[in-house]
Design a protein around this motif. Sequence first.
Motif, short mmCIF file in Angstrom:
data_model
loop_
_atom_site.label_atom_id
_atom_site.label_comp_id
_atom_site.label_asym_id
_atom_site.label_seq_id
_atom_site.Cartn_x
_atom_site.Cartn_y
_atom_site.Cartn_z
N GLY A 258 0.78 -1.23 0.00
CA GLY A 258 0.00 0.00 0.00
C GLY A 258 0.81 1.28 0.00
O GLY A 258 0.25 2.36 0.20
N LYS A 259 2.14 1.18 -0.22
CA LYS A 259 3.00 2.36 -0.13
C LYS A 259 3.90 2.49 -1.36
O LYS A 259 4.33 1.49 -1.93
N PHE A 260 4.19 3.74 -1.72
CA PHE A 260 5.24 4.02 -2.69
C PHE A 260 6.53 4.23 -1.89
O PHE A 260 6.90 5.35 -1.56
N ASP A 261 7.20 3.14 -1.55
CA ASP A 261 8.38 3.26 -0.69
C ASP A 261 9.62 2.56 -1.26
O ASP A 261 10.63 2.41 -0.58
N GLY A 262 9.53 2.12 -2.51
CA GLY A 262 10.67 1.46 -3.13
C GLY A 262 10.85 0.02 -2.75
O GLY A 262 11.79 -0.64 -3.20
N SER A 263 9.95 -0.52 -1.92
CA SER A 263 10.09 -1.92 -1.49
C SER A 263 9.94 -2.88 -2.66
O SER A 263 10.38 -4.03 -2.59
N VAL A 264 9.35 -2.41 -3.77
CA VAL A 264 9.21 -3.25 -4.95
C VAL A 264 10.57 -3.67 -5.50
O VAL A 264 10.69 -4.70 -6.16
N ASP A 266 13.35 -4.60 -3.74
CA ASP A 266 13.76 -5.81 -3.03
C ASP A 266 12.85 -6.98 -3.39
O ASP A 266 13.28 -8.12 -3.45
N TYR A 267 11.58 -6.68 -3.58
CA TYR A 267 10.61 -7.72 -3.93
C TYR A 267 10.89 -8.34 -5.29
O TYR A 267 10.67 -9.52 -5.53
N THR A 268 11.40 -7.52 -6.21
CA THR A 268 11.55 -7.94 -7.60
C THR A 268 12.86 -8.63 -7.91
O THR A 268 12.88 -9.62 -8.65
N ILE A 269 13.96 -8.15 -7.38
CA ILE A 269 15.27 -8.60 -7.84
C ILE A 269 15.46 -10.10 -7.62
O ILE A 269 15.20 -10.63 -6.54
N SER A 270 15.89 -10.79 -8.67
CA SER A 270 16.14 -12.24 -8.63
C SER A 270 14.94 -13.02 -8.10
O SER A 270 15.08 -14.05 -7.47
N ASN A 271 13.75 -12.51 -8.36
CA ASN A 271 12.54 -13.13 -7.79
C ASN A 271 11.50 -13.32 -8.89
O ASN A 271 10.78 -12.39 -9.24
N ASN A 272 11.43 -14.52 -9.42
CA ASN A 272 10.50 -14.81 -10.51
C ASN A 272 9.06 -14.72 -10.06
O ASN A 272 8.14 -14.68 -10.87
N ASN A 273 8.84 -14.70 -8.76
CA ASN A 273 7.48 -14.61 -8.22
C ASN A 273 6.93 -13.19 -8.27
O ASN A 273 5.75 -12.97 -8.06
N ALA A 274 7.79 -12.22 -8.52
CA ALA A 274 7.38 -10.82 -8.52
C ALA A 274 6.56 -10.49 -9.77
O ALA A 274 6.61 -11.19 -10.78
N LEU A 275 5.82 -9.38 -9.69
CA LEU A 275 5.01 -8.95 -10.83
C LEU A 275 5.87 -8.64 -12.04
O LEU A 275 5.44 -8.78 -13.18
N ASP A 276 7.08 -8.19 -11.81
CA ASP A 276 7.99 -7.89 -12.91
C ASP A 276 9.07 -8.95 -13.05
O ASP A 276 10.14 -8.69 -13.59
#
Length: 324
Positions: A258-264, A266-276
């Motif tokens: 729920g935040k624009f805090d850049g946590s995306v 850490d969520y995305t890098i080397s993580n095929n489960n991420a939206l990107d």
Amino acid sequence: MSQIISGLGGQSLYGGLNGINSSSAIISNTQFNNPLESTVDYSALIRVLVTILQQLLSQSSDNTTRPTPTVADTSNNSQPFNRSNNFNTASNNNLLSAASNQNSEDDRNIDFNILSATQRDQLGMTPRERAILHLWGRQVISAGKQDGGIYTNVLGADGTGTNWANKAEVELVKELRAAEKQQFGGDTGIFLDQLYFNLVKEKTGVDMSTRYANRPVHFSSGAVSIITDINLLHQRTGLTEFEQGALRLFGHDPLINGKFDGSVLDYTISNNNALDGSRNSSGNPIDKVVRQLLNEDIQDDGQRNGSSLMKSVITILDRLYSSN
């Protein structure tokens, strides 16, 4: 010897033994003055010693400290950072509360694509807010400008939206189309822009609406061709690989907490489960973009707080809204 063995009945290395005092009494009553003359029942003695040993081992096991299970433990995924892992709805359920309250490593286990609408709501964004983010991102990344062409994608040629799966997006576009027709005489995307700017301001305090108040008005010529190929998008829109990635990451940033805090990042890098992740963005080496943003984040103010992502998006929009 009787004193040594008897002493074991009262104390042990693991805090005391219960239930073996009778055994030690049997041993202490036996006399060992002369081993050659002793009438000790050695088989009984051995049985008693075995009993003592078993109880010692039992208490040792009972007193072993066990780690407290964490959220990740309950998900039944022993390697949450491995791209090859497949996470299911059950494991998503166990991670929702952690993700909605803080940016933790557990967030990386969430497969947003398979969450129900209710589960997505629990992460901090309403269906309408998610619709605004998704439609604005699709429009700007696919066309390189705002002209409301995405409205036709959603509502179709007949204007009903019957074939569009996301009903929150259908209702939103119907409202926007009606308002823009009254204000401008056709689809322009101006009011979608405004909703997007309002959402960003509400979440971050950054006022994009004032910054881009004098942006030009473009009328739609039809549906947007939605593709993910980096090179084709670059040719069509002028958006570089980095710019395409930054815009997508920014739009996905608040979906997990729920935040624009850049946590995306850490969520995305080397993580095929991420939206990107690679399976969701065919041909886009998003990790390269994420690494660049993470490095810029540290160089910017020494903190991983998403400042680089926000600055990159503003730089991109400055160009898009001034050159079109």
